[in-house]
Enzyme design. Structure first.
Site, mmCIF file in Angstrom:
data_model
loop_
_atom_site.group_PDB
_atom_site.id
_atom_site.type_symbol
_atom_site.label_atom_id
_atom_site.label_comp_id
_atom_site.label_asym_id
_atom_site.label_seq_id
_atom_site.Cartn_x
_atom_site.Cartn_y
_atom_site.Cartn_z
ATOM 1 N N SER A 58 0.821 -1.217 0.000
ATOM 2 C CA SER A 58 0.000 0.000 0.000
ATOM 3 C C SER A 58 0.851 1.262 0.000
ATOM 4 C CB SER A 58 -0.936 -0.013 1.219
ATOM 5 O OG SER A 58 -0.203 -0.128 2.431
ATOM 6 N N SER A 71 1.211 9.492 7.640
ATOM 7 C CA SER A 71 0.836 9.343 6.224
ATOM 8 C C SER A 71 0.192 7.992 5.960
ATOM 9 C CB SER A 71 2.089 9.493 5.348
ATOM 10 O OG SER A 71 3.174 8.736 5.885
ATOM 11 N N LYS A 95 6.726 4.379 17.073
ATOM 12 C CA LYS A 95 5.297 4.697 17.244
ATOM 13 C C LYS A 95 4.415 3.497 16.942
ATOM 14 C CE LYS A 95 4.583 4.935 12.646
ATOM 15 N NZ LYS A 95 3.570 4.239 11.810
#
Length: 346
Positions: free
Chosen positions: A11, A139, A192
């Site tokens: 992706s 993003s 993260k």
């Protein structure tokens, strides 16, 4: 116009290819699957990984790596962390000229404890590239593929190389900043994912916004604590690749790490979760790497340690939360002082 090879047709690789094609570059998107390359070239869709996005017809997909790399001026690596070394070895053999190397992979190798840029530098000879550029930030590929507003950061020890990457990607939908702190940018993007697993676990257990807000805030403290111990600039973690990426990954169902954590919180076993996802969940490997780094650096990371126990040692999600909630008393400013590198005194 530049000739750019994007290696990895998942992706994120597909979304970045769309950005580059929109900027009128000659884009070659490489996948190791011949059927996927044929599908992209025939339908201008990547149905498995980015089904809502339309891929510009100017982009060409390849399953032959040598053809994809023929005479390119830039290579964008968007393969999983576990494949970085293998792909770099193949790229090294196929390149015929010096290129700009950009990577957009968010992870740490749990075996060598190396960041992705360090693995690239170990596998590829210096004469093939000037420096490695890191692209990171908040993003979701699903939004980038639909040309929704997105802002990221590129980082390199060589500012000129960062600016090359900035010029390749920046447009009215995809804003790109530069940052010289390679260590901080890479660690923020990788770590993260651990906290996103935790956020998903919290939601899967049925806890509310209070719990998730605390997890994100305390998670940022852990990220910055480890990052600064490894030489990162603490201000980086207040930027796009720190708190920005943390927020977007912990609060959206687009996030595969959040989705994986959510299933874990609902009681699914790790193997079941990974089978269901059908895509790499970088946070799993990164948890193990960060746990090892925390011991090596002698840095306290209780959230990471709890998720490590859940993923690899059979701990129950609720027990992990209970352990975090019953830790010894602390003063919040102690952690803030550690992050900023200042001496705290009560």
């Amino acid at each position: 116009m530049a000739k750019v090879a994007v290696l990895g047709a998942g992706s994120w690789g597909t979304a970045l290819s769309i950005v580059l094609a929109d900027n009128n570059h000659d884009v070659r998107l490489w996948t190791h699957r011949e059927d996927q390359a044929e599908e992209i070239n025939r339908t201008h869709k990547n149905a498995r990984y980015l089904k809502e996005a339309t891929i510009p017809s100017s982009l060409t997909a390849y399953s032959d790596l040598e053809k994809a790399l023929d005479d390119v001026t830039a290579v964008v690596l968007v393969v999983p962390t576990k494949a970085i070394r293998e792909v770099c070895q193949k790229v090294k053999q196929a390149l015929t000229r010096k290129v700009t190397i950009i990577h957009a992979t968010k992870g740490i190798d749990p075996d060598s404890l190396k960041r992705v840029s360090e693995m690239i530098q170990e596998e590829m000879p210096q004469e093939q590239y000037e420096d490695v550029v890191v692209l990171s930030g908040p993003s979701h590929a699903e939004e980038v593929g639909l040309r929704q507003p997105t802002t990221v950061t590129v980082s390199s020890h060589t500012i000129a190389e960062a600016e090359v990457a900035q010029d390749l990607f920046i447009n009215e939908n995809f804003r790109v900043y530069t940052n010289p702190d390679v260590v901080g940018v890479e660690l923020g993007g990788a770590l993260k994912n651990i906290i996103a697993l935790g956020a998903g676990i919290s939601d899967g257990l049925g806890y509310g916004d209070n719990a998730k807000s605390a997890l994100i805030t305390r998670g940022l403290a852990e990220i910055a604590r480890l990052g600064t111990s490894m030489g990162a600039n603490p201000l980086t973690f207040a930027g796009l690749t720190g708190v920005g990426d943390l927020i977007v990954t912990c609060t959206s169902q687009h996030s595969r790490n959040w989705r994986a954590g959510n299933m874990l919180g609902k009681g699914y076993a790790l193997d079941e979760v990974l089978d269901h996802m059908g895509m790499v969940v970088e946070g799993v490997r990164t948890t193990n790497a960060a746990y090892k780094l925390s011991k090596q650096q002698q840095v306290e990371m209780p959230i990471t340690e709890g998720i490590e126990q859940l993923l690899f040692h059979g701990a129950h999600p609720k027990d992990v939360v209970d352990q975090l909630m019953t830790r010894g008393r602390r003063h919040e400013m102690e952690d803030l002082a550690d992050i900023l590198g200042n001496q705290f005194s009560s």
